[in-house]
Design a protein around this motif. Structure first.
Motif, mmCIF file in Angstrom:
data_model
loop_
_atom_site.group_PDB
_atom_site.id
_atom_site.type_symbol
_atom_site.label_atom_id
_atom_site.label_comp_id
_atom_site.label_asym_id
_atom_site.label_seq_id
_atom_site.Cartn_x
_atom_site.Cartn_y
_atom_site.Cartn_z
ATOM 1 N N ALA A 152 0.835 -1.206 0.000
ATOM 2 C CA ALA A 152 0.000 0.000 0.000
ATOM 3 C C ALA A 152 0.865 1.250 0.000
ATOM 4 O O ALA A 152 0.592 2.221 -0.732
ATOM 5 N N LYS A 153 1.922 1.218 0.810
ATOM 6 C CA LYS A 153 2.808 2.381 0.867
ATOM 7 C C LYS A 153 3.552 2.578 -0.454
ATOM 8 O O LYS A 153 3.717 3.702 -0.935
ATOM 9 N N LYS B 67 2.506 1.693 -3.383
ATOM 10 C CA LYS B 67 1.553 2.190 -4.381
ATOM 11 C C LYS B 67 1.296 3.679 -4.203
ATOM 12 O O LYS B 67 1.241 4.446 -5.175
ATOM 13 N N GLU B 68 1.184 4.098 -2.966
ATOM 14 C CA GLU B 68 0.957 5.516 -2.668
ATOM 15 C C GLU B 68 2.152 6.362 -3.128
ATOM 16 O O GLU B 68 1.986 7.423 -3.730
#
Length: 654
Positions: free
Chosen positions: A579-580, A582-583
Motif C-alpha cells: 500500500a505504501k 503504491k501511494e
C-alpha cells in the motif's frame, strides 16, 4: 518521423567568476569564438597548427587531413611520433622530479612516482615485452586493476608500437575470451588479484578460464603482476611481472610510428551484444586528449588532477593513461570504490591529496548523495577549483548538489559529452569562457562541427530534438572497427547522414545554442505519437526530494505504442509494504506529470535498493528493458556489481 520532443525546462545560469575567467586558458566568449572562427576559416590549418604546438614529432607531417577514402579518414599520416615519448621523455629535461602519479590503494596506503622513475619503469617493462618477442603491431590484452602498473603497461605497449586492448577488470572470462580472439592477441597482462572494498578478488583465474575456451593459441605470454600473496595457479607460458623486468635496462628507445599507427583497440558494447573493437590512432588521438586537458580542464602546472574512471574505459585511457601525462600533470589514481571504508572516501582523498580538478560520473554523484548528501561538508575541499562530469547526461538536481555541496558554489562544472568512438571531449564547457547551465554540455569545442539533424539527415535549427551528428572529420575520432570496416561504415556513417558522423544520441539546442543530450537514440520512447527522451523523465524523477536515482525504459503497449517504466532508488528505505509503495508510486507519477506533462507519467514504477550497474557505475539499461518486458535474462551478468538487484526490480507498482 516527428521530432524528438524536449520537455526539460532548465533556466538557471551560472557565470564563471572574474578571477576564473582571468586565469583561464581560453578566456571569455571572445576567446572561444576566436578559436571557432579560426577553425571555420581554415579547418585544416586550425588542426595543423595545434598538432605542431601540442605534439612532439620525430618526422614532421606535411599532409593534414586526407578525405579521399571517406569515411576512413587519416590525419597527419606522413608524420612520425611516439605516444610514450610525448607522455614521458619530453618531461625529463624540465620536470623529472615532479610527481606524476599519486596512487591510493584500496586499503588507503599511498605511494607516489615521479616522471623520471615512471619513465624508467615503463622502459624496463617495454624491454621485458620485447624479450618475449612482442613487437610493433602485435596486440596485447591488458586485464589489470587500477594501479601504477596498469599505466606502465599501457605506456610500454605504446613505447614499442604494440597495440593494447584494455579489458575492464570486472569483465567475465567469456567477455575476455571474445576480446582476445577478436584482437588475435599474442599476450595478456594481468594481476593475480585485485582489491575492491576490502575484499581480495581474483583476476588471473578469469584469464586461465578465457584461454581454456579455445581459439587463443596465439597467446604465447601471460604476464602476471603480484598484487597480493594469494596462491596463484600457473601454466607454462606464465611469467611474473617482477621476473620479467628483473635486470632489464631502464632505457628503451621508442619505436617511432606513423601518426595513423593504431595506439589501441577498445571494445565497446554493440546493439547486437557483440563487442565492437574501436580502433584509435596515435597522433590524432593524443592531440584530442591534450587539447581537452588544456581547454576543458583548463590545465595548469600546479593542478592535482583526479579522474575516477577505470583504465578499462575510454575515460581512463584519455584522462588517466595519456592526457594528464602528456600535459606533465600530477594525477591521482585510485584502486578502490567510493563507498569503502565509508561514503566519505572521495571527499577524504580530495582533502588529503589537495585535488584541484575532480572528474567523475553522474552515477557516482547520485549514489554519494543517497549515502550521505551532507558528508562533503565534513571535509576540507577548498583545494578544488574545477569539477567535471562524464559518462551520461547529469540531471540538474544532481548537478546543483555537486555545484553547491562539493564545489561550494565556486567551482565551474564541465559536463562533458563524448564517446569511446570520439576519443576525447566533443561538446563541453570551456570553464573560463562560457556561462553554464545545470544539465547541458553547452557548446562544441573549437573545430568540432556538431549539429542536430532529423532522420533524413536535414539540419534541425529550432529547439526541437533530433540526432546528434558531427559534420566534419576530427583528429581523435575512431578510425575503424577492428576487423570489420563494413560495420564501422554502417554504424557511424549511414548513407542518410550524408557523410556526417552519427553519434547515436538524441539532443536539442536551446535559445543560446547549447546542446542538451536527451539519451541514446534507441532509448527514445514513442508514447502515443510523442517521442520522449528518457534522460528528461529521469531528471524529473530525481528532482523529487525523495529520489536518489532513476532509470527509465520503454516497453511495448498495444494502445500507446510504448509505455514508460521507471526504476527508482529512494534516498530512504525501499518500500516493502504494498500500500505504501503504491501511494509513493502515485505521488511520483503525479510529480512527473507536473514537471513535464501527463504524457511522460510512468505507467509502472519499480523500487530497488540500487540499479543494475557495472563496476564502473554504468547502468545496464538493456537488462532493465528485459525486466520491463518480462523477458528472461539470458545475457552474461557477471560484469554487474550487484546481480542480486535484478530479482528485486521484477515487481512493478502499477
Amino acid at each position: 518521423m516527428s521530432n524528438i520532443e524536449s520537455t526539460l525546462n532548465e533556466t538557471r545560469v551560472f557565470n564563471p567568476s572574474a578571477e576564473f575567467v582571468q586565469q583561464a586558458n581560453v578566456s571569455g566568449m571572445a576567446g572561444y569564438r576566436a578559436l571557432c572562427d579560426s577553425a571555420a576559416q581554415d579547418y585544416e590549418g586550425h588542426w595543423a597548427k595545434l598538432a605542431r604546438e601540442m605534439l612532439q614529432w620525430k618526422t614532421p607531417f606535411t599532409k593534414v587531413l586526407d578525405e579521399s577514402k571517406a569515411p576512413f579518414y587519416t590525419w597527419f599520416e606522413d608524420g612520425e611520433l611516439n605516444v610514450s615519448y610525448n607522455c614521458l621523455d619530453k618531461h625529463l629535461a624540465t620536470q623529472a622530479e615532479k610527481t606524476a602519479i599519486i596512487f591510493e590503494a584500496d586499503n588507503g596506503i599511498v605511494s607516489q612516482i615521479n616522471y623520471r622513475d615512471l619513465h624508467a619503469r615503463v622502459c624496463e617493462f617495454a624491454n621485458g615485452l620485447k624479450s618475449r618477442g612482442i613487437q610493433k603491431g602485435d596486440r596485447v590484452i591488458v586485464y589489470m586493476p587500477m594501479s601504477i602498473e596498469a599505466v606502465v603497461c599501457m605506456q610500454a605497449c605504446a613505447r614499442i608500437g604494440a597495440i593494447h586492448s584494455v579489458v575492464f577488470g570486472g569483465f567475465s572470462a567469456k567477455s575476455l575470451h571474445e576480446r582476445i580472439t577478436d584482437a588475435k592477441a599474442c599476450a595478456v597482462i594481468t594481476a593475480n588479484t585485485q582489491m575492491r572494498g576490502g575484499r581480495v578478488m581474483p583476476l588471473k583465474p578469469a584469464v586461465d578460464e578465457a584461454l581454456a575456451l579455445g581459439g587463443c593459441e596465439g597467446v604465447h605470454s601471460v604476464i602476471v603482476y603480484q598484487r597480493t600473496d594469494t596462491e596463484t595457479a600457473w601454466a607454462g607460458n606464465n611469467i611474473w611481472w617482477h621476473d620479467l623486468v628483473a635486470g632489464q635496462s631502464a632505457m628503451c628507445e621508442p619505436e617511432w610510428v606513423g601518426a595513423e599507427h593504431p595506439l589501441f583497440i577498445l571494445y565497446t558494447s554493440g546493439s547486437t551484444g557483440t563487442p565492437k573493437g574501436v580502433q584509435h590512432s596515435s597522433g590524432g588521438y593524443l592531440l584530442g586528449a591534450m587539447l581537452s586537458m588544456k581547454w576543458v580542464f583548463d590545465y595548469k602546472d600546479s593542478d592535482v588532477f583526479w579522474c575516477t574512471a577505470d583504465v578499462g574505459w575510454i575515460t581512463g585511457h584519455s584522462y588517466v593513461a595519456y592526457g594528464p601525462l602528456a600535459m606533465g600533470a600530477t594525477q591521482v589514481v585510485f584502486e578502490g570504490v567510493p563507498t569503502y571504508p565509508d561514503a566519505g572516501r572521495f571527499w577524504k582523498m580530495i582533502q588529503d591529496h589537495k585535488v584541484t580538478t575532480f572528474y567523475t560520473a553522474p552515477t557516482a554523484i547520485r549514489s554519494l548523495i543517497k549515502l550521505g548528501g551532507n558528508l562533503p561538508e565534513q571535509y576540507d575541499l577548498s583545494s578544488l577549483r574545477l569539477l567535471g562530469s562524464v559518462g551520461e547526461p547529469i540531471n540538474p538536481e544532481a548537478w546543483m548538489w555537486y555545484y553547491n555541496t562539493v564545489g561550494q558554489g565556486r567551482c565551474p562544472i564541465v559536463d562533458t559529452w563524448w564517446q569511446t568512438e570520439t576519443g576525447s571531449h566533443m561538446i563541453a564547457p570551456l570553464p573560463g569562457a562560457m556561462p553554464i547551465k545545470p544539465g547541458t554540455c553547452t557548446l562544441p569545442l573549437p573545430g568540432i562541427m556538431a549539429t542536430i539533424v532529423n532522420e533524413a539527415g536535414d539540419e534541425v535549427f529550432d529547439q526541437h530534438g533530433g540526432f546528434l551528428v558531427i559534420k566534419r572529420p576530427f583528429p581523435s575520432q575512431i578510425r575503424t572497427i577492428w576487423g570489420d570496416p563494413q560495420r564501422y561504415k554502417k554504424s557511424y556513417f549511414p548513407e542518410e547522414m550524408r557523410g556526417a558522423y552519427l553519434a547515436g544520441d538524441s539532443a536539442h539546442r536551446d535559445e543560446d545554442g547549447y546542446f542538451w543530450i536527451m539519451g541514446r537514440i534507441d532509448d527514445v520512447l514513442n508514447v502515443s505519437g510523442h517521442r520522449l527522451g528518457t534522460m528528461e523523465i529521469e531528471s524529473a524523477l530525481v528532482a523529487n526530494p525523495l529520489v536518489a536515482e532513476a532509470a527509465v525504459v520503454g516497453k511495448p503497449h498495444e494502445i500507446k505504442g510504448e509505455s514508460v517504466v521507471a526504476f527508482v532508488v529512494l534516498k530512504g528505505e525501499r518500500p516493502t509494504d504494498a500500500a505504501k509503495a503504491k501511494e509513493l508510486a502515485e505521488a511520483l507519477r503525479n510529480w512527473v506529470g507536473k514537471e513535464i506533462g501527463p504524457i511522460a507519467k510512468p505507467d509502472e514504477i519499480r523500487f530497488g535498493e540500487n540499479l543494475p550497474k557495472t563496476r564502473s557505475g554504468k547502468i545496464m539499461r538493456r537488462l532493465l528493458r528485459a525486466i520491463a518486458k518480462g523477458e528472461e535474462i539470458t545475457q552474461d551478468v557477471s560484469t554487474l556489481e550487484n546481480p542480486a538487484i535484478l530479482e528485486q526490480l521484477k515487481n512493478p507498482v502499477r
